[in-house]
Enzyme design. Structure first.
Site, mmCIF file in Angstrom:
data_model
loop_
_atom_site.group_PDB
_atom_site.id
_atom_site.type_symbol
_atom_site.label_atom_id
_atom_site.label_comp_id
_atom_site.label_asym_id
_atom_site.label_seq_id
_atom_site.Cartn_x
_atom_site.Cartn_y
_atom_site.Cartn_z
ATOM 1 N N ASP A 1 -37.750 -85.685 3.766
ATOM 2 C CA ASP A 1 -37.023 -85.154 2.612
ATOM 3 C C ASP A 1 -38.010 -84.456 1.684
ATOM 4 O O ASP A 1 -39.218 -84.710 1.744
ATOM 5 C CB ASP A 1 -36.303 -86.268 1.845
ATOM 6 C CG ASP A 1 -35.482 -85.704 0.700
ATOM 7 O OD1 ASP A 1 -34.626 -84.833 0.949
ATOM 8 O OD2 ASP A 1 -35.706 -86.102 -0.464
ATOM 9 N N SER A 2 -37.484 -83.619 0.801
ATOM 10 C CA SER A 2 -38.337 -82.961 -0.183
ATOM 11 C C SER A 2 -38.923 -83.974 -1.169
ATOM 12 O O SER A 2 -39.913 -83.679 -1.834
ATOM 13 C CB SER A 2 -37.516 -81.915 -0.942
ATOM 14 O OG SER A 2 -36.380 -82.527 -1.526
ATOM 15 N N GLU B 1 -32.372 -87.657 -11.107
ATOM 16 C CA GLU B 1 -33.774 -88.102 -11.190
ATOM 17 C C GLU B 1 -34.102 -88.628 -12.585
ATOM 18 O O GLU B 1 -34.984 -89.470 -12.745
ATOM 19 C CB GLU B 1 -34.715 -86.964 -10.760
ATOM 20 C CG GLU B 1 -34.516 -86.683 -9.280
ATOM 21 C CD GLU B 1 -35.560 -85.796 -8.632
ATOM 22 O OE1 GLU B 1 -36.480 -85.330 -9.315
ATOM 23 O OE2 GLU B 1 -35.427 -85.570 -7.408
ATOM 24 N N CYS C 1 -33.062 -84.095 4.136
ATOM 25 C CA CYS C 1 -32.918 -83.109 3.053
ATOM 26 C C CYS C 1 -31.876 -82.054 3.452
ATOM 27 O O CYS C 1 -32.039 -81.360 4.457
ATOM 28 C CB CYS C 1 -34.269 -82.450 2.817
ATOM 29 S SG CYS C 1 -34.249 -81.225 1.513
ATOM 30 N N HIS D 1 -28.958 -86.360 -3.310
ATOM 31 C CA HIS D 1 -28.857 -87.081 -4.592
ATOM 32 C C HIS D 1 -27.425 -87.475 -4.949
ATOM 33 O O HIS D 1 -27.214 -88.347 -5.783
ATOM 34 C CB HIS D 1 -29.414 -86.213 -5.718
ATOM 35 C CG HIS D 1 -30.904 -86.071 -5.698
ATOM 36 N ND1 HIS D 1 -31.597 -85.689 -4.575
ATOM 37 C CD2 HIS D 1 -31.835 -86.273 -6.667
ATOM 38 C CE1 HIS D 1 -32.899 -85.643 -4.868
ATOM 39 N NE2 HIS D 1 -33.061 -86.002 -6.125
ATOM 40 N N CYS E 1 -25.870 -82.945 -0.601
ATOM 41 C CA CYS E 1 -27.194 -83.099 -1.226
ATOM 42 C C CYS E 1 -27.534 -84.579 -1.235
ATOM 43 O O CYS E 1 -26.658 -85.421 -1.477
ATOM 44 C CB CYS E 1 -27.181 -82.548 -2.648
ATOM 45 S SG CYS E 1 -28.743 -82.804 -3.520
#
Ligand code: DGL
Length: 266
Positions: A9-10, A149, A72, A189, A187
């Protein structure tokens, strides 16, 4: 010998995919790479994302990965061909699995996809969904990654407003009476915003989370032998291990341990 699954993942978000895989793949060794020094990928160009992703999967193969999960969404959407070309082991991305799950779930054959700016601009989900007979509406939601985040996930008023605004923008893209019946979270997140989407949609759409369906697909492909041993995890990051440890636990839902720093070639 246990299987080694490399998860890329990023940064932190792929931990939602790892979290979903842990109970499904007991006895597995997971090697996770978060390219935290170079995130976010969601605002970068295809060429840059492909270069970063290829060096990252190269590293995971050096760590002994027998199978790669590209957690990701942005890297899966923009660089899966380059990743597959560079990989010596099977590669599973989140876009194909997400689209397949949406096609299974949607009765109206109509889906709304949310993702980063790069993911949506690539139209990778649109192509994968159209190929499965779905009508697709796509909406980029660039503010959601920073909000997650920041930890503003649990009914935070700012996040609630932003979610409502993006869903409102998406609504203006489809004709009245042809509202999609399925929302695809494209996504890493967004699973952390599940409660927010549930509130905003009030049951109008079925939510498909690409993390959960990718984990299920990985378990299907790898057919784990029932093993009493829990899965083991090793984490590598390209920026601060301490920051990854503290932020990552919210994504993984348990403490993140064994984090090492790694330098990747440009
Ligand atoms: N992991 C990315 C994705 O799923 C989100 C974070 C980023 O933009 O790097 O699209």
């Amino acid at each position: 010998m246990s299987m080694t699954v490399g998860v890329f993942d990023s940064g932190f978000g792929g931990l939602t995919v790892l979290r979903a895989m842990l109970p499904l793949l007991p006895g597995t060794r997971f090697v996770y790479l978060g390219d935290t020094a170079r995130l976010p990928y969601g605002s970068k160009s295809r060429a840059t994302i492909a270069r970063y992703a290829v060096s990252s999967v190269e590293f995971l193969q050096q760590q002994g990965a027998d199978f790669l999960v590209i957690a990701c969404n942005t890297a899966s959407a923009l660089a899966l061909d380059e990743i597959r070309a560079a990989a010596r082991v099977p590669v599973l991305g989140v876009v194909e699995t997400g689209a397949a799950a949406a096609a299974n779930v949607s009765k109206a054959k109509s889906v709304l996809v949310l993702g980063t700016a790069a993911t949506i601009a690539s139209h990778a989900y649109a192509h994968a969904c159209s190929a499965r007979g779905l009508h697709v509406v796509e909406q980029a939601c660039p503010l959601l990654v920073p909000l997650v985040e920041e930890g503003w996930t649990d009914h935070h008023p700012v996040t609630a407003t932003v979610v409502d605004l993006y869903l409102g923008q998406a609504q203006s893209l489809y004709a009245k009476g042809s509202e999609p019946d399925t929302l695809l979270l494209g996504c890493t997140h967004y699973p952390l915003l599940r409660a927010e989407f549930d509130r905003a949609l009030a049951g109008r759409m079925t939510i498909v989370d690409s993390a959960g369906v990718t984990a299920a697909r990985a378990a299907e492909l790898l057919a784990p032998s029932p093993s009493a041993a829990p899965a083991r995890c090793e984490f590598f990051v390209t920026d601060s291990p301490q920051q990854f440890q503290s932020l990552g636990s919210r994504f993984l839902g348990q403490p993140v341990e064994n984090v090492q720093h790694v330098e990747l070639p440009e």
